[in-house]
Scaffold this active site. Structure first.
Site, short mmCIF file in Angstrom:
data_model
loop_
_atom_site.label_atom_id
_atom_site.label_comp_id
_atom_site.label_asym_id
_atom_site.label_seq_id
_atom_site.Cartn_x
_atom_site.Cartn_y
_atom_site.Cartn_z
N ASP A 128 16.00 18.67 2.37
CA ASP A 128 16.87 17.89 1.48
C ASP A 128 16.33 17.78 0.05
OD1 ASP A 128 19.16 16.64 3.08
OD2 ASP A 128 17.45 16.24 4.38
N GLU A 156 17.75 13.01 -6.89
CA GLU A 156 18.09 11.65 -7.29
C GLU A 156 17.43 10.60 -6.38
OE1 GLU A 156 22.20 9.56 -8.38
OE2 GLU A 156 22.10 10.09 -6.27
N ASP A 157 17.10 10.99 -5.14
CA ASP A 157 16.70 9.96 -4.17
C ASP A 157 15.25 9.47 -4.26
OD1 ASP A 157 19.21 9.61 -3.02
OD2 ASP A 157 18.96 11.39 -1.78
N ARG A 188 11.99 13.04 4.60
CA ARG A 188 12.17 13.31 3.18
C ARG A 188 11.02 12.77 2.31
NH1 ARG A 188 17.85 12.48 0.57
NH2 ARG A 188 16.62 13.56 -0.99
N ARG A 212 19.05 3.56 4.56
CA ARG A 212 17.97 4.18 3.79
C ARG A 212 17.21 3.19 2.88
NH1 ARG A 212 18.86 9.80 3.36
NH2 ARG A 212 19.81 10.47 5.32
N HIS A 233 25.07 6.29 0.98
CA HIS A 233 24.46 5.57 -0.13
C HIS A 233 25.52 4.75 -0.87
CE1 HIS A 233 21.24 8.94 -0.33
NE2 HIS A 233 20.63 7.84 0.05
N CYS A 282 23.61 13.29 -6.73
CA CYS A 282 22.32 13.37 -6.03
C CYS A 282 21.51 14.61 -6.37
CB CYS A 282 22.53 13.24 -4.53
SG CYS A 282 23.60 14.50 -3.85
#
Ligand code: GLY
Length: 262
Positions: A60, A65-66, A85, A130, A160, A247
């Site tokens: 991923d 962005e995460d 991740r 998350r 999200h 993202c």
């Protein structure tokens, strides 16, 4: 100057995390083509694209962005809510350290940038599978001295917060209001996604243009009829990895010395 960090599509993308959609085969070459077209569009819309190399073992990792939030003053590096991740953060942090002082949210707090919707000095943060309350608490403590307010938002129907709502202009929110608690957003103007396109709320507003996936023509028509400039982009292969448009890049301004200290 507006900067956009991106990362090439991992050869392992077919092993990506999926939460709200079913797994379908992903054509890597097509996914890469679509991601490159995304980078070209970011550049065309005025950003300097900083493209990091793909991470072979992190499926991923193109979703840059995460693992971080970049504010004008600092970059906050985040412990992602899914263990598979967490290895994505270090190389991103290394790149960001060229532009910002780094500050860290620590476990047991979890937080993902896809849950953070910044509007001016407000950070709306989705409480999801998350991102947890401890992550939100730590973030609030970190950003308070810089003048940001953190507001939690309960999210129920999607991955999200920004899968359900994005800010497309000044006061205007594009949203699927069925998926989150709208109470904290009192006073904003709503533009609702077309009911047949529940995933269409994740738009990327950049340089006066709103980018929306080609797969959401009805919502695009709604926004266009309100006099916004809308550009479609085909991310159909990436959507199989539960991608949205926000993202796949981390956008932030860099300021010249004279611009910050006139
Ligand atoms: N595949 C994107 C994510 O689950 O984080």
């Amino acid at each position: 100057m507006l900067n956009a960090i991106t990362r090439g599509v991992s050869p392992a993308i077919s092993r990506c995390e999926l939460s709200f959609i079913d797994r379908k085969p992903i054509d890597l070459a097509r996914a890469r083509e679509q991601h490159q077209a995304y980078e070209v569009l970011l550049a065309k819309l005025g950003s300097r694209v900083i493209s990091l190399p793909p991470e072979p073992d992190l499926p991923d990792s193109m979703f840059v962005e995460d693992p971080a939030i970049v504010l004008d003053e600092i970059a906050v590096i985040l412990p992602l809510g899914t263990e598979s991740r967490r290895g994505e953060a270090p190389s991103l942090a290394k790149e960001l350290s060229k532009y910002r002082k780094l500050v860290y949210v620590e476990l047991p707090g979890t937080l993902e940038g896809g849950d953070v919707l910044r509007i001016g000095r407000k950070l709306f943060v989705g409480l999801t599978k998350r991102s947890n309350a401890e992550g939100v608490r730590q973030l609030a403590e970190i950003v308070k001295p810089h003048g940001y307010e953190v507001i939690s938002v309960a999210v129920t129907g999607c991955l999200h917060l920004k899968s359900a709502v994005t800010c497309i202009a000044d006061n205007a929110l594009l949203a699927n209001r069925a998926w989150f608690d709208t109470t904290p957003f009192a006073g904003y103007e709503w533009i609702d996604v077309d009911p047949s396109e529940p995933h269409a709320a994740n738009a990327l507003a950049i340089g006066g243009t709103i980018v929306l996936p080609t797969s959401f023509p009805r919502t695009r028509g709604r926004i266009g009829s309100l006099d916004y400039r809308v550009t479609p982009l085909d991310i159909s292969e990436l959507q199989k990895a539960e991608a949205g448009l926000t993202c796949s890049s981390l956008l932030f301004e860099t300021f010249s010395h004279s611009a910050r200290n006139p």
